[in-house]
Structures are given as C-alpha cells and as structure tokens.
Design an enzyme around this catalytic site. Structure first.
Site, PDB file in Angstrom:
ATOM      1  N   TYR A   1      25.904  18.739   0.894  1.00  0.00           N
ATOM      2  CA  TYR A   1      27.017  17.862   0.487  1.00  0.00           C
ATOM      3  C   TYR A   1      26.508  16.471   0.120  1.00  0.00           C
ATOM      4  CZ  TYR A   1      31.620  15.606   0.657  1.00  0.00           C
ATOM      5  OH  TYR A   1      32.771  14.917   0.354  1.00  0.00           O
ATOM      6  N   ASP A   2      25.721  15.870   1.027  1.00  0.00           N
ATOM      7  CA  ASP A   2      25.254  14.502   0.803  1.00  0.00           C
ATOM      8  C   ASP A   2      24.452  14.386  -0.492  1.00  0.00           C
ATOM      9  OD1 ASP A   2      26.265  14.489   3.347  1.00  0.00           O
ATOM     10  OD2 ASP A   2      24.474  13.715   4.330  1.00  0.00           O
TER      11      ASP A   2
ATOM     12  N   VAL B   1      40.038  13.838  12.687  1.00  0.00           N
ATOM     13  CA  VAL B   1      41.479  13.628  12.839  1.00  0.00           C
ATOM     14  C   VAL B   1      42.191  14.960  13.026  1.00  0.00           C
ATOM     15  CG1 VAL B   1      43.599  12.860  11.704  1.00  0.00           C
ATOM     16  CG2 VAL B   1      41.554  11.420  11.623  1.00  0.00           C
TER      17      VAL B   1
ATOM     18  N   GLY C   1      31.010   9.318  22.357  1.00  0.00           N
ATOM     19  CA  GLY C   1      32.299   8.863  21.861  1.00  0.00           C
ATOM     20  C   GLY C   1      32.302   7.447  21.329  1.00  0.00           C
ATOM     21  N   THR C   2      31.141   6.789  21.317  1.00  0.00           N
ATOM     22  CA  THR C   2      31.094   5.408  20.826  1.00  0.00           C
ATOM     23  C   THR C   2      30.800   5.329  19.329  1.00  0.00           C
ATOM     24  OG1 THR C   2      28.742   5.200  21.380  1.00  0.00           O
ATOM     25  CG2 THR C   2      30.343   4.532  23.064  1.00  0.00           C
TER      26      THR C   2
ATOM     27  N   ARG D   1      34.246   5.517  13.073  1.00  0.00           N
ATOM     28  CA  ARG D   1      34.689   5.878  11.728  1.00  0.00           C
ATOM     29  C   ARG D   1      35.816   4.917  11.343  1.00  0.00           C
ATOM     30  NH1 ARG D   1      30.802   8.372  12.456  1.00  0.00           N
ATOM     31  NH2 ARG D   1      30.311  10.549  12.007  1.00  0.00           N
TER      32      ARG D   1
ATOM     33  N   ASP E   1      24.669  13.476  12.273  1.00  0.00           N
ATOM     34  CA  ASP E   1      26.007  12.895  12.297  1.00  0.00           C
ATOM     35  C   ASP E   1      25.885  11.372  12.315  1.00  0.00           C
ATOM     36  OD1 ASP E   1      28.910  13.442  12.574  1.00  0.00           O
ATOM     37  OD2 ASP E   1      28.680  12.260  14.404  1.00  0.00           O
ATOM     38  N   PRO E   2      26.510  10.671  11.342  1.00  0.00           N
ATOM     39  CA  PRO E   2      26.375   9.213  11.305  1.00  0.00           C
ATOM     40  C   PRO E   2      26.967   8.556  12.550  1.00  0.00           C
ATOM     41  CG  PRO E   2      27.238  10.061   9.235  1.00  0.00           C
ATOM     42  CD  PRO E   2      27.276  11.192  10.213  1.00  0.00           C
TER      43      PRO E   2
ATOM     44  N   GLN F   1      27.685   5.213  12.695  1.00  0.00           N
ATOM     45  CA  GLN F   1      28.631   4.195  12.257  1.00  0.00           C
ATOM     46  C   GLN F   1      29.028   4.478  10.815  1.00  0.00           C
ATOM     47  OE1 GLN F   1      26.175   0.623  13.089  1.00  0.00           O
ATOM     48  NE2 GLN F   1      27.893  -0.076  14.313  1.00  0.00           N
TER      49      GLN F   1
END
Length: 332
Positions: A148-149, A191, A210-211, A214, A276-277, A279
């Site tokens: 995808y990227d 979401v 969890g920090t 997005r 997984d990004p 930030q």
C-alpha cells in the site's frame, strides 16, 4: 464544484469515501460515473443514488483500461485498510500502479483533470512531526504494509511524470485517517474496530501501550477538501495534506468510544503490528492557504453518527442520530 453538465468519473465510487463523494457530486448537479469492482466497496453504499438520472454505476477493475468520455476523474480506487490491502498485496500494488497508469492514460486521451487519492501512509513511520508535504517519509519498502505505502508513492510519481511529460492537469491529495458512516465493520481500522467491539460488548483491543497517536477527519470534511482541491487553479498540483490536525492517543479514542456507546467493554492490550506508525498528524498549512480549507467536525460529534451507522449495520436497532449527507448548498 457547480454543475455544468460535466461528466465526473469516480473510481472506487462504491467505497467508504468514494460513495460520499459521489453523493456530493450528484447533489451539486454533476453527472457521475461510479466505477468499482466491489472488493471493498458495496452496492449498499450507493443504493440511494441508483435510479438518479445523473448517476451511473459500472463494475470494473481499474487494473484494466477503461474507455469512457469524461471531463474529470477522481481516482479513489484501492483498498485502504491493512486487513484488506494485505489480503492480496500483489493486487493492491497493481491497483495503485496499474490503476494510476490506466486512469492517467484516460485523462491524457480525454484531457480530463485528474485527482489522485493518495495517503498519509506515504510518510511511513515518520521521523518528522507533524508531517508536511515536503517531507519524503520513512517507509519500509519490503515490509507487510509496503504494498500500500509504496504503491501509493509510485502512483504519485506517475502522476507528476504525466504532468511534466504530458502536461496533464493533476491534483494529489494525501488523505489522513478518515472515519464516518459506511466504513466497513471488518476493515481493521481503529475507529471501526473500537466502535464495533464496544457495541458488541467485546474487549477493545489497543495495540502497543496505547500512546501512539492518530488524527481523525470526519468524512464530510474530507470530501469538502477533495472538491476544493479539484477546483483549485490548474497550476496547483499538490500534494496537499487533507486531514484533521487534532491528535489523539489510541487510549483516548478507546475511552471516548466507550463513553459515547455506553459500553461496558474493557480495554485490553496486544502487540503492536509491524511498521505501525507511532505518530500521525498532518500539517495542513498548505490546504488552509491554498484551499481555504480546514476540518470543522470535532471527533466526538463525528463519532455520534458513525456509531449510529454501526448500530444499524450490526443489526442492533436504531440509534438516536443517523448520518444525513449535507445538502448541495453546502458543497464548495
């Protein structure tokens, strides 16, 4: 965008964002040709448009050439969630690359202005924060997200090469996390994951600690930006970031979803997926200056119709608020 008997092609038009875009175009008086292979898009997303004399739907895969007469093209076709684009990564790359070549070829033949729905994923796991358009990104070209990227990065290359070589009028939008009604319940995006888990009473899965953050843009705001970018002066190619610069951690999102759904689900942790990004927040300075655009829907307000949609989609009964697309008078 005002109706002047233009014929607008929307590839991926039965998808989440594409269907909202088709609705707005039809309601503003445009003739719309929706093209979709229904891999992730659904007929239900465009059901309200079927029978409208300004709307036509065609089953077609953009990896094959398309021969139609159009004035403008929104190239929205491509699975956009990890669950879907990693299901068949070779086909995902083909959709981005071959699809771009075919749509650019169509634009070249018809001299149509064409907009590419690119993505914030071109920035990868960014080392600059927030992300502005001049940043080249930090992408793993051989990782599980690369189909995808890198596919989207290659599509951008093709768009600018066609612009330089063939003088096509191009527009490139880099779309950041978008949410709203018609998201697929099983698309794996945060979401939809959180809302569906909360509504079903299942544990809410937060990856990592969890920090990670997005920024979430409501779909109506995003469509506003796409339309304004398409209508911007011809020499303004982009790329232009379209997204909401207000940043939330995954834990903040999970807690907000729990509050709005009234769910008693508990939050559980799971290992962070590869690449997984950590930030993700757009710098929308260019969009603000060029398009006079910025999102206006707070996350809490956008989540309410999104949750209402998922209640119905999951067969959990009607909810207090159901999304109604804005009238044409609000279309830029």
């Amino acid at each position: 965008m005002s109706g002047v008997n233009r014929r607008i092609l929307v590839t991926g038009g039965a998808g989440f964002i594409g269907s909202h875009l088709c609705e707005r175009l039809v309601r503003s008086g445009e003739d719309v040709l929706c093209v979709d292979n229904y891999f992730t898009g659904t007929r239900a997303n465009i059901a309200a448009l079927i029978g409208d004399p300004r709307f036509e739907a065609m089953r077609h895969d953009v990896t094959f050439p398309l021969y139609v007469e159009v004035d403008r093209i929104f190239n929205m076709a491509c699975p956009a969630s990890p669950v879907h684009y990693q299901h068949d990564p070779v086909q995902t790359t083909k959709t981005s690359v071959h699809g771009a070549i075919n749509m650019l070829g169509l634009a070249k033949r018809t001299r149509a202005r064409i907009l590419q729905a690119s993505t914030s994923e071109v920035y990868g796991d960014p080392r600059e924060h927030p992300q502005a358009e001049p940043y080249w990104g930090h992408v793993n070209p051989i990782g599980p997200r690369a189909c995808y990227d890198e596919g989207k990065r290659c599509a951008e290359t093709l768009f600018f090469d066609y612009h330089r070589q063939h003088r096509l009028e191009i527009k490139v939008a880099r779309i950041f996390n978008t949410y709203g009604p018609r998201m697929h319940p099983n698309d794996g995006r945060v979401v939809s994951n959180f809302v569906v888990q909360a509504l079903r009473g299942d544990p809410i899965t937060v990856y990592g600690d969890g920090t990670q953050t997005r920024s979430f843009c409501y779909v109506d705001d995003l469509v506003d930006g796409l339309l304004k970018l398409m209508d911007s002066p011809g020499d303004e190619t982009g790329p232009v970031n379209l997204g909401n610069p207000v940043e939330f951690t995954m834990l903040q999102l999970a807690e907000l979803v729990l509050t709005l759904t009234g769910s008693s689900s508990r939050i559980v942790k799971a290992p962070l997926p590869a690449d997984d990004p950590k930030q993700r927040r757009p710098d929308i300075t260019r969009a603000t200056k060029l398009l006079d655009w910025k999102p206006t829907t707070p996350l809490e307000e956008g989540l309410k119709p999104t949750i209402a949609y998922f209640r119905l989609a999951l067969g959990l009964g009607p909810a207090r608020s159901i999304h109604a697309p804005r009238a044409a008078a609000g279309t830029p």
